[in-house]
Motif scaffolding. Structure first.
Motif, PDB file in Angstrom:
ATOM      1  N   ARG A   1     112.664  29.249  52.309  1.00  0.00           N
ATOM      2  CA  ARG A   1     111.273  29.418  52.738  1.00  0.00           C
ATOM      3  C   ARG A   1     110.931  30.901  52.907  1.00  0.00           C
ATOM      4  O   ARG A   1     109.819  31.332  52.630  1.00  0.00           O
TER       5      ARG A   1
ATOM      6  N   PRO B   1     111.388  19.116  43.144  1.00  0.00           N
ATOM      7  CA  PRO B   1     111.269  18.339  44.392  1.00  0.00           C
ATOM      8  C   PRO B   1     111.761  19.115  45.621  1.00  0.00           C
ATOM      9  O   PRO B   1     111.179  19.004  46.701  1.00  0.00           O
ATOM     10  N   THR B   2     112.834  19.904  45.444  1.00  0.00           N
ATOM     11  CA  THR B   2     113.354  20.702  46.566  1.00  0.00           C
ATOM     12  C   THR B   2     112.342  21.772  46.955  1.00  0.00           C
ATOM     13  O   THR B   2     112.065  22.001  48.140  1.00  0.00           O
TER      14      THR B   2
ATOM     15  N   SER C   1     109.149  21.613  46.450  1.00  0.00           N
ATOM     16  CA  SER C   1     108.008  20.925  47.055  1.00  0.00           C
ATOM     17  C   SER C   1     108.262  20.614  48.527  1.00  0.00           C
ATOM     18  O   SER C   1     107.362  20.725  49.364  1.00  0.00           O
ATOM     19  N   HIS C   2     109.489  20.221  48.847  1.00  0.00           N
ATOM     20  CA  HIS C   2     109.831  19.949  50.252  1.00  0.00           C
ATOM     21  C   HIS C   2     109.612  21.203  51.111  1.00  0.00           C
ATOM     22  O   HIS C   2     108.982  21.146  52.180  1.00  0.00           O
ATOM     23  N   HIS C   3     110.127  22.344  50.632  1.00  0.00           N
ATOM     24  CA  HIS C   3     109.999  23.579  51.419  1.00  0.00           C
ATOM     25  C   HIS C   3     108.537  24.022  51.510  1.00  0.00           C
ATOM     26  O   HIS C   3     108.094  24.530  52.552  1.00  0.00           O
TER      27      HIS C   3
ATOM     28  N   LYS D   1     106.007  22.052  51.594  1.00  0.00           N
ATOM     29  CA  LYS D   1     105.379  21.142  52.560  1.00  0.00           C
ATOM     30  C   LYS D   1     105.656  21.596  53.999  1.00  0.00           C
ATOM     31  O   LYS D   1     104.767  21.575  54.852  1.00  0.00           O
ATOM     32  N   VAL D   2     106.898  22.015  54.259  1.00  0.00           N
ATOM     33  CA  VAL D   2     107.244  22.490  55.608  1.00  0.00           C
ATOM     34  C   VAL D   2     106.371  23.692  55.973  1.00  0.00           C
ATOM     35  O   VAL D   2     105.841  23.787  57.085  1.00  0.00           O
TER      36      VAL D   2
ATOM     37  N   ASP E   1     102.747  22.510  56.485  1.00  0.00           N
ATOM     38  CA  ASP E   1     102.638  21.781  57.756  1.00  0.00           C
ATOM     39  C   ASP E   1     102.661  22.734  58.951  1.00  0.00           C
ATOM     40  O   ASP E   1     102.030  22.475  59.971  1.00  0.00           O
TER      41      ASP E   1
END
Lengths: 122, 122
Positions: B51, B80-81, B83-85, B87-88, B91
């Motif tokens: 991040r 996908p990995t 995208s996860h970071h 999103k964090v 958020d």
């Protein structure tokens, strides 16, 4: 303790470079993974509610230092748990530890907190 | 998405109070646990190497924004990995997301990074 000192000596130049790059202008090279690892290690040490409370308690103390014996009560935690968090902060170079008789006293290392702050940009 | 917005709306006033207390003078009241939790949540979002690299790549980009499609290659990670970071970071309010056609573009939210920085004191 030697291991921690070695670790700090090894990662400190990398951390300095990395923090400088965090404040870089558009068009400059972004952090590489090793640099990001060094910065993340420093930030992880403060990104914890108990450790943030400890830093805050030391900062708010009149003399700028706090005895380990005075922390369990305001934190609502047992001494071993408090000691673990103090060790993480000392290992990250964010707190300085001085032994006086039976107890250890802790004060902030402002340059190190400043480094963590600069890692978030200017 | 609604859940995240609700969460941010609930914790934002607490976070503002908490960050103000992080910069408090000696003699003032230290952070309580709820305030420290709010600050730790924000700092945890940035205290991760991937991040930090994403924030750095966006900061160093010429236009101040980066397409999600351009991140897997410099990070050496699958979409996908990444995208996860992303999103964090979204958020936590540290990145803003704008959809354009097939892809999402991301830019920094400087006030939110400033809040994280102030949480480490002045």
């Amino acid at each position: 303790m030697c291991v921690n000192m070695d670790l700090m000596a090894t990662t400190l130049p990398l951390l300095d470079t990395a923090v400088a790059k965090c404040c870089a202008e558009p068009g400059s090279a972004p952090l590489d993974r090793d640099e990001a690892d060094a910065v993340a290690r420093l930030l992880k040490a403060v990104a914890d509610p108990v450790r943030l409370q400890i830093i805050s308690i030391v900062r708010c103390s009149e003399g700028g230092e706090v005895c380990a014996c005075d922390l369990p009560s305001p934190l609502g935690l047992a001494q071993p748990t408090v000691s673990h968090h103090l060790k993480v902060l000392v290992d990250a170079g964010l707190l300085e530890r001085e032994r006086r008789g039976q107890w250890a006293w802790f004060s902030l290392v402002p340059e190190r907190l400043e480094l963590a702050r600069r890692a978030l940009g200017t």
